[in-house]
Design a protein around this motif. Structure first.
Motif, PDB file in Angstrom:
ATOM      1  N   VAL A   1       0.740  -1.714  -0.299  1.00 15.03           N
ATOM      2  CA  VAL A   1      -0.153  -0.049  -0.204  1.00 15.03           C
ATOM      3  C   VAL A   1       0.973   1.129  -0.401  1.00 15.03           C
ATOM      4  CG1 VAL A   1      -1.651   0.737   1.643  1.00 15.03           C
ATOM      5  CG2 VAL A   1      -1.621  -1.249   1.872  1.00 15.03           C
ATOM      6  N   TYR A   2       0.550   2.221  -1.014  1.00 13.97           N
ATOM      7  CA  TYR A   2       1.362   3.288  -1.065  1.00 13.97           C
ATOM      8  C   TYR A   2       0.267   4.674  -1.205  1.00 13.97           C
ATOM      9  CZ  TYR A   2       5.038   1.061  -3.180  1.00 13.97           C
ATOM     10  OH  TYR A   2       5.804   0.374  -3.778  1.00 13.97           O
ATOM     11  N   THR A   3       1.250   5.582   0.243  1.00 14.36           N
ATOM     12  CA  THR A   3       0.104   6.929   0.284  1.00 14.36           C
ATOM     13  C   THR A   3       0.108   7.588  -0.428  1.00 14.36           C
ATOM     14  OG1 THR A   3       2.251   7.711   1.681  1.00 14.36           O
ATOM     15  CG2 THR A   3       0.855   6.016   3.142  1.00 14.36           C
ATOM     16  N   ARG A   4      -0.985   8.748  -0.354  1.00 11.26           N
ATOM     17  CA  ARG A   4      -0.870   9.427  -1.446  1.00 11.26           C
ATOM     18  C   ARG A   4       0.330  10.369  -1.975  1.00 11.26           C
ATOM     19  NH1 ARG A   4      -6.451   8.805  -0.264  1.00 11.26           N
ATOM     20  NH2 ARG A   4      -8.123   8.719  -1.692  1.00 11.26           N
ATOM     21  N   MET A   5       0.682  11.157  -0.831  1.00 12.65           N
ATOM     22  CA  MET A   5       1.802  11.387  -0.882  1.00 12.65           C
ATOM     23  C   MET A   5       2.930  10.864  -0.815  1.00 12.65           C
ATOM     24  SD  MET A   5       4.158  14.645   0.031  1.00 12.65           S
ATOM     25  CE  MET A   5       2.139  15.400   1.245  1.00 12.65           C
ATOM     26  N   GLN A   6       3.572   9.203  -0.797  1.00  8.66           N
ATOM     27  CA  GLN A   6       4.376   8.563  -2.109  1.00  8.66           C
ATOM     28  C   GLN A   6       3.959   8.491  -2.857  1.00  8.66           C
ATOM     29  OE1 GLN A   6       3.781   4.952   1.032  1.00  8.66           O
ATOM     30  NE2 GLN A   6       5.337   5.544   1.897  1.00  8.66           N
ATOM     31  N   LEU A   7       3.269   8.247  -4.053  1.00  8.70           N
ATOM     32  CA  LEU A   7       2.904   8.581  -4.692  1.00  8.70           C
ATOM     33  C   LEU A   7       2.980   9.278  -5.470  1.00  8.70           C
ATOM     34  CD1 LEU A   7      -0.440   6.007  -5.469  1.00  8.70           C
ATOM     35  CD2 LEU A   7       1.977   5.700  -5.223  1.00  8.70           C
ATOM     36  N   LEU A   8       2.109  10.801  -4.637  1.00  9.21           N
ATOM     37  CA  LEU A   8       2.425  12.410  -5.046  1.00  9.21           C
ATOM     38  C   LEU A   8       4.346  12.676  -5.651  1.00  9.21           C
ATOM     39  CD1 LEU A   8       1.735  15.360  -6.288  1.00  9.21           C
ATOM     40  CD2 LEU A   8       1.249  15.612  -3.771  1.00  9.21           C
ATOM     41  N   GLN A   9       5.513  12.210  -4.332  1.00  7.53           N
ATOM     42  CA  GLN A   9       6.852  12.127  -4.339  1.00  7.53           C
ATOM     43  C   GLN A   9       7.441  11.445  -5.550  1.00  7.53           C
ATOM     44  OE1 GLN A   9       7.400  11.123  -0.259  1.00  7.53           O
ATOM     45  NE2 GLN A   9       7.019  13.151   0.546  1.00  7.53           N
ATOM     46  N   HIS A  10       6.658  10.267  -5.299  1.00  3.92           N
ATOM     47  CA  HIS A  10       7.490   9.688  -6.467  1.00  3.92           C
ATOM     48  C   HIS A  10       7.126   9.907  -8.007  1.00  3.92           C
ATOM     49  CE1 HIS A  10       9.017   5.829  -8.901  1.00  3.92           C
ATOM     50  NE2 HIS A  10       7.396   6.261  -9.263  1.00  3.92           N
ATOM     51  N   ALA A  11       5.886  10.290  -8.804  1.00  2.00           N
ATOM     52  CA  ALA A  11       4.661  11.083 -10.306  1.00  2.00           C
ATOM     53  C   ALA A  11       5.987  12.118  -9.914  1.00  2.00           C
ATOM     54  CB  ALA A  11       4.289  10.493  -9.948  1.00  2.00           C
ATOM     55  N   PHE A  12       6.040  12.894  -9.142  1.00  2.61           N
ATOM     56  CA  PHE A  12       6.246  14.092  -9.414  1.00  2.61           C
ATOM     57  C   PHE A  12       7.492  15.075  -9.303  1.00  2.61           C
ATOM     58  CE2 PHE A  12       1.785  14.107  -9.915  1.00  2.61           C
ATOM     59  CZ  PHE A  12       1.631  14.605 -10.826  1.00  2.61           C
ATOM     60  N   GLU A  13       7.974  14.028  -8.475  1.00  2.00           N
ATOM     61  CA  GLU A  13       9.284  14.457  -7.569  1.00  2.00           C
ATOM     62  C   GLU A  13       9.583  15.932  -6.559  1.00  2.00           C
ATOM     63  OE1 GLU A  13      12.137  14.996 -10.607  1.00  2.00           O
ATOM     64  OE2 GLU A  13      12.268  13.039 -10.844  1.00  2.00           O
ATOM     65  N   GLU A  14      10.350  16.030  -6.074  1.00  2.00           N
ATOM     66  CA  GLU A  14      10.276  17.206  -5.109  1.00  2.00           C
ATOM     67  C   GLU A  14       9.839  18.798  -6.133  1.00  2.00           C
ATOM     68  OE1 GLU A  14      13.859  17.320  -6.635  1.00  2.00           O
ATOM     69  OE2 GLU A  14      12.780  15.219  -6.378  1.00  2.00           O
ATOM     70  N   GLU A  15      10.282  19.121  -7.390  1.00  2.00           N
ATOM     71  CA  GLU A  15      10.035  20.410  -7.845  1.00  2.00           C
ATOM     72  C   GLU A  15       8.970  20.929  -8.060  1.00  2.00           C
ATOM     73  OE1 GLU A  15      13.187  20.734 -11.097  1.00  2.00           O
ATOM     74  OE2 GLU A  15      14.596  19.404 -10.098  1.00  2.00           O
ATOM     75  N   PHE A  16       8.221  19.854  -8.345  1.00  2.00           N
ATOM     76  CA  PHE A  16       6.907  19.939  -8.758  1.00  2.00           C
ATOM     77  C   PHE A  16       5.384  19.725  -7.665  1.00  2.00           C
ATOM     78  CE2 PHE A  16       2.877  19.419 -11.343  1.00  2.00           C
ATOM     79  CZ  PHE A  16       2.506  20.818 -11.501  1.00  2.00           C
ATOM     80  N   ILE A  17       5.180  20.443  -6.873  1.00  2.00           N
ATOM     81  CA  ILE A  17       4.579  20.282  -5.390  1.00  2.00           C
ATOM     82  C   ILE A  17       2.745  20.163  -6.025  1.00  2.00           C
ATOM     83  CG2 ILE A  17       4.069  20.327  -3.196  1.00  2.00           C
ATOM     84  CD1 ILE A  17       7.486  20.842  -2.971  1.00  2.00           C
ATOM     85  N   ILE A  18       2.387  19.351  -5.977  1.00  2.00           N
ATOM     86  CA  ILE A  18       0.555  19.886  -5.654  1.00  2.00           C
ATOM     87  C   ILE A  18      -0.007  19.015  -4.661  1.00  2.00           C
ATOM     88  CG2 ILE A  18       1.209  20.103  -8.147  1.00  2.00           C
ATOM     89  CD1 ILE A  18       0.479  17.528  -8.767  1.00  2.00           C
ATOM     90  N   ASP A  19      -1.177  19.661  -4.915  1.00  2.00           N
ATOM     91  CA  ASP A  19      -2.294  19.171  -3.610  1.00  2.00           C
ATOM     92  C   ASP A  19      -2.389  17.279  -3.951  1.00  2.00           C
ATOM     93  OD1 ASP A  19      -4.895  17.821  -2.867  1.00  2.00           O
ATOM     94  OD2 ASP A  19      -4.845  19.810  -1.784  1.00  2.00           O
ATOM     95  N   GLU A  20      -2.636  16.877  -2.707  1.00  2.00           N
ATOM     96  CA  GLU A  20      -2.659  15.160  -3.069  1.00  2.00           C
ATOM     97  C   GLU A  20      -3.984  14.635  -3.822  1.00  2.00           C
ATOM     98  OE1 GLU A  20      -1.137  12.866   1.008  1.00  2.00           O
ATOM     99  OE2 GLU A  20      -1.251  14.625   1.839  1.00  2.00           O
ATOM    100  N   ARG A  21      -4.392  15.783  -3.597  1.00  2.00           N
ATOM    101  CA  ARG A  21      -5.943  15.235  -4.642  1.00  2.00           C
ATOM    102  C   ARG A  21      -5.538  14.841  -5.723  1.00  2.00           C
ATOM    103  NH1 ARG A  21      -9.293  19.351  -3.047  1.00  2.00           N
ATOM    104  NH2 ARG A  21      -7.760  21.096  -2.930  1.00  2.00           N
ATOM    105  N   THR A  22      -4.706  15.021  -6.135  1.00  2.00           N
ATOM    106  CA  THR A  22      -3.863  15.154  -8.412  1.00  2.00           C
ATOM    107  C   THR A  22      -4.145  13.983  -7.722  1.00  2.00           C
ATOM    108  OG1 THR A  22      -3.566  17.583  -7.877  1.00  2.00           O
ATOM    109  CG2 THR A  22      -2.658  15.983  -9.258  1.00  2.00           C
TER     110      THR A  22
END
Length: 232
Positions: free
Chosen positions: A173-194
């Motif tokens: 199981v991956y959290t939304r934040m883990q998926l967000l950080q993996h897919a968008f990297e640290e340079e592009f921060i957006i809402d977890e709902r994305t």
């Protein structure tokens, strides 16, 4: 052959500035002033990156983005004067990988392109297994291709990264934040709902069940996992 960049911008001065700058950065550039021409150039030249203005004559940038996704899987950076968060989310949900608000510096544009290219990198030597087979899905890591049976699916770079991460470890199981950080990297921060929007679009492409419960499972209150029953 260098990296091909298609600039879709109806303001001639802005298009010319972007083209000149990116050429000095080593990119091969094509320019279109409207969505119809952009689609024709994309079909002929298959650029790696598309810099796409939101406000275009005849066909909007959003409509152009949707049709580009039907033709292939380029990295798409949406450029617009719209700065509201809802506009940003709409652009991402329509298939854009990044979002740049006017006015912006050419150096920032270059940085966004480099960041997106890293996410699209086809030659990551740190990865040990270039092919994943999960049920009737075959995922080719080096070429960023996904097949369902014999049919090739057109995923965005973000969708591919999400699918590959989940499919690499079925049952985890991956959290939304883990998926967000993996897919968008640290340079592009957006809402977890994305993440939910991208997962929803990914499901529509890979699932046989319209309810989206075949491959990617929702773990309510936490995140998502790939069904362990599909592990080969």
């Amino acid at each position: 052959m260098g990296i091909k960049v298609l600039i879709v911008e109806d303001e001639i001065k802005i298009a010319s500035l972007m083209e000149s700058f990116l050429q000095t950065e080593g990119y091969d550039c094509l320019t279109a002033m409207d969505g119809k021409t952009a689609l024709q150039l994309f079909a002929k030249h298959k650029p790696d990156i598309v810099i796409l203005d939101w406000m275009l004559p005849q066909m909007s940038g959003l409509d152009t983005c949707t049709q580009l996704r039907q033709l292939g899987s380029p990295g798409i950076i949406m450029v617009t004067a719209k700065s509201e968060e809802t506009d940003k989310i709409v652009g991402l949900e329509m298939g854009a990988d990044d979002y740049l608000t006017k006015p912006f510096s050419l150096r920032e544009l270059s940085a966004r392109i480099r960041s997106l290219l890293r996410r699209m990198n086809r030659n990551d030597n740190d990865r040990s297994d270039s092919v994943l087979r999960r049920g009737d899905l075959t995922i080719y890591e080096d070429s960023l291709q996904v097949f369902k049976g014999s049919e090739e699916l057109h995923l965005t770079p973000t969708e591919f990264k999400l699918l590959h991460l989940l499919a690499s470890r079925p049952g985890r199981v991956y959290t939304r934040m883990q998926l967000l950080q993996h897919a968008f990297e640290e340079e592009f921060i957006i809402d977890e709902r994305t993440v939910d929007s991208h997962i929803s679009k990914l499901r529509k492409k890979i699932e046989s069940d319209s309810r989206g419960s075949d491959y990617i499972k929702t773990v309510y209150g936490f995140g998502y996992r790939f069904g362990a029953e599909h592990e080969d």
